[in-house]
Design a protein around this motif. Structure first.
Motif, PDB file in Angstrom:
ATOM      1  N   ALA A  58       0.816  -1.219   0.000  1.00  0.00           N
ATOM      2  CA  ALA A  58       0.000   0.000   0.000  1.00  0.00           C
ATOM      3  C   ALA A  58       0.846   1.265   0.000  1.00  0.00           C
ATOM      4  CB  ALA A  58      -0.923  -0.005   1.213  1.00  0.00           C
ATOM      5  N   LEU A  59       2.159   1.116  -0.032  1.00  0.00           N
ATOM      6  CA  LEU A  59       3.034   2.287   0.015  1.00  0.00           C
ATOM      7  C   LEU A  59       2.802   3.164  -1.214  1.00  0.00           C
ATOM      8  CD1 LEU A  59       5.387   3.437   1.753  1.00  0.00           C
ATOM      9  CD2 LEU A  59       6.950   2.289   0.167  1.00  0.00           C
ATOM     10  N   ARG A  60       2.453   4.407  -0.997  1.00  0.00           N
ATOM     11  CA  ARG A  60       2.147   5.313  -2.101  1.00  0.00           C
ATOM     12  C   ARG A  60       3.402   6.059  -2.524  1.00  0.00           C
ATOM     13  NH1 ARG A  60      -3.362   8.465  -0.779  1.00  0.00           N
ATOM     14  NH2 ARG A  60      -4.185   7.654  -2.698  1.00  0.00           N
ATOM     15  N   GLN A  61       3.477   6.285  -3.813  1.00  0.00           N
ATOM     16  CA  GLN A  61       4.619   6.992  -4.358  1.00  0.00           C
ATOM     17  C   GLN A  61       4.272   8.456  -4.577  1.00  0.00           C
ATOM     18  OE1 GLN A  61       7.320   6.587  -8.309  1.00  0.00           O
ATOM     19  NE2 GLN A  61       6.804   4.738  -7.221  1.00  0.00           N
ATOM     20  N   ALA A  62       5.100   9.333  -4.024  1.00  0.00           N
ATOM     21  CA  ALA A  62       4.844  10.763  -4.125  1.00  0.00           C
ATOM     22  C   ALA A  62       5.126  11.268  -5.534  1.00  0.00           C
ATOM     23  CB  ALA A  62       5.703  11.517  -3.117  1.00  0.00           C
ATOM     24  N   GLN A  63       4.572  12.426  -5.835  1.00  0.00           N
ATOM     25  CA  GLN A  63       4.822  13.115  -7.098  1.00  0.00           C
ATOM     26  C   GLN A  63       5.380  14.500  -6.774  1.00  0.00           C
ATOM     27  OE1 GLN A  63       3.356  12.512 -10.611  1.00  0.00           O
ATOM     28  NE2 GLN A  63       3.175  10.353 -10.110  1.00  0.00           N
ATOM     29  N   ARG A 120       7.355  11.167 -10.979  1.00  0.00           N
ATOM     30  CA  ARG A 120       7.520  10.159  -9.934  1.00  0.00           C
ATOM     31  C   ARG A 120       8.640  10.572  -8.993  1.00  0.00           C
ATOM     32  NH1 ARG A 120      10.083   6.406 -11.557  1.00  0.00           N
ATOM     33  NH2 ARG A 120       9.495   4.793 -10.092  1.00  0.00           N
ATOM     34  N   LYS A 171      10.161   7.047  -0.895  1.00  0.00           N
ATOM     35  CA  LYS A 171       9.732   6.103   0.141  1.00  0.00           C
ATOM     36  C   LYS A 171      10.203   4.687  -0.144  1.00  0.00           C
ATOM     37  CE  LYS A 171       5.659   8.724   1.625  1.00  0.00           C
ATOM     38  NZ  LYS A 171       4.167   8.708   1.699  1.00  0.00           N
ATOM     39  N   GLN A 178       6.880  -3.382  -7.777  1.00  0.00           N
ATOM     40  CA  GLN A 178       5.825  -2.368  -7.773  1.00  0.00           C
ATOM     41  C   GLN A 178       6.299  -0.972  -8.175  1.00  0.00           C
ATOM     42  OE1 GLN A 178       2.432  -3.913  -4.597  1.00  0.00           O
ATOM     43  NE2 GLN A 178       3.520  -2.002  -4.258  1.00  0.00           N
ATOM     44  N   HIS A 179       7.590  -0.695  -7.998  1.00  0.00           N
ATOM     45  CA  HIS A 179       8.023   0.693  -8.161  1.00  0.00           C
ATOM     46  C   HIS A 179       9.096   0.911  -9.227  1.00  0.00           C
ATOM     47  CE1 HIS A 179       5.768   2.178  -4.670  1.00  0.00           C
ATOM     48  NE2 HIS A 179       6.082   1.044  -4.087  1.00  0.00           N
ATOM     49  N   ARG A 239      -2.059  -5.889  -2.201  1.00  0.00           N
ATOM     50  CA  ARG A 239      -2.472  -5.573  -3.561  1.00  0.00           C
ATOM     51  C   ARG A 239      -1.932  -6.599  -4.542  1.00  0.00           C
ATOM     52  NH1 ARG A 239      -0.604   0.097  -5.919  1.00  0.00           N
ATOM     53  NH2 ARG A 239       1.162  -1.090  -6.677  1.00  0.00           N
ATOM     54  N   GLN A 260       4.494   0.513 -13.545  1.00  0.00           N
ATOM     55  CA  GLN A 260       3.692   1.738 -13.533  1.00  0.00           C
ATOM     56  C   GLN A 260       2.494   1.614 -14.481  1.00  0.00           C
ATOM     57  OE1 GLN A 260       4.643   4.159 -11.245  1.00  0.00           O
ATOM     58  NE2 GLN A 260       6.010   2.465 -10.698  1.00  0.00           N
TER      59      GLN A 260
END
Length: 231
Positions: free
Chosen positions: A12-17, A22, A26, A65-66, A96, A143
């Motif tokens: 659930a770790l969200r990636q900042a903008q 991107r 985190k 995921q990232h 997820r 992505q």
């Protein structure tokens, strides 16, 4: 914290903008902590259940995921993760759902570009088997990039890595861009600059080239244009 709880939190770790781009600070911080754990057996925060296999699963989840596979060795080295830490992970069905890569994508992309790099034309083979050629996603799979020829390019291993690192990019007219941040001292390194402005090889008849929406994503999220940092 149990293994399942940790994996759900990481998933659930969200990636900042930042400025519409991107900013994976985190996940990179968590990977750095995992590197410290792998090296010393402890971290500065109580994050990891001390069970075999958990750090490896956490690393694999964050990478998938990232990031993109071509960047994995660079990230792993930067955060101090030994390659062995990423091995043997098969069970990540927590949190997820992970989108699986579609079987056949690589072969379809390589065939569309006649088994040659779309940037430099490299077409090496070992007997009948292509070597050093890879199917690159324009918009990364992690992505939400689709496993379709219109989101793919056949690239040699070097240019795949440079494309995923933002050294190389695409203009809307499908000519190659070379980042102004890129520098090289050797003749081999400066050969990358010679790609600037060169048109990307067209796929074989009946096969689509890179879709504009994916080209625009790469230009905005990955390519290091004027004013971009080297990191």
């Amino acid at each position: 914290m149990t293994r399942d709880e940790l994996m759900r939190r990481l998933a659930a770790l969200r990636q900042a903008q930042v400025g519409g781009r991107r900013a994976p600070h985190k996940p990179l911080l968590v990977l750095w902590l995992l590197g410290r754990f792998a090296a010393t057996g402890r971290t500065h925060v109580e994050l990891l259940p001390a069970r075999p296999g958990v750090p490896e699963q956490a690393v694999r989840l964050l990478m998938d995921q990232h990031f993109t596979p071509a960047l994995e060795p660079v990230i792993r080295e930067a955060v101090g993760l030994d390659p062995a830490v990423l091995g043997g992970v098969t069970d990540l069905a927590v949190g997820r759902g992970r989108r699986k890569r579609r079987a056949g994508f690589t072969e379809e992309v390589l065939a569309a570009y006649a088994y040659a790099c779309a940037f430099c034309g490299f077409d090496g083979a070992l007997g009948r088997h292509p070597v050093g050629l890879e199917a690159a996603h324009v918009r990364w799979h992690s992505q939400d990039g689709p496993d379709e020829v219109a989101n793919g390019l056949a690239l040699c291993a070097l240019h795949h890595t440079l494309f995923d690192a933002g050294v190389l990019g695409l203009r809307p007219d499908l000519r190659i861009q070379v980042s102004p941040v890129y520098v090289a001292r050797s003749e081999a390194g400066r050969a990358v600059d010679a790609l600037r402005g060169r048109p990307v090889a067209a796929p074989r008849p009946g096969r689509p080239g890179p879709a504009p929406v994916h080209v625009e994503w790469h230009a905005r999220q990955v390519y290091k244009g004027a004013g971009a940092g080297a990191a």
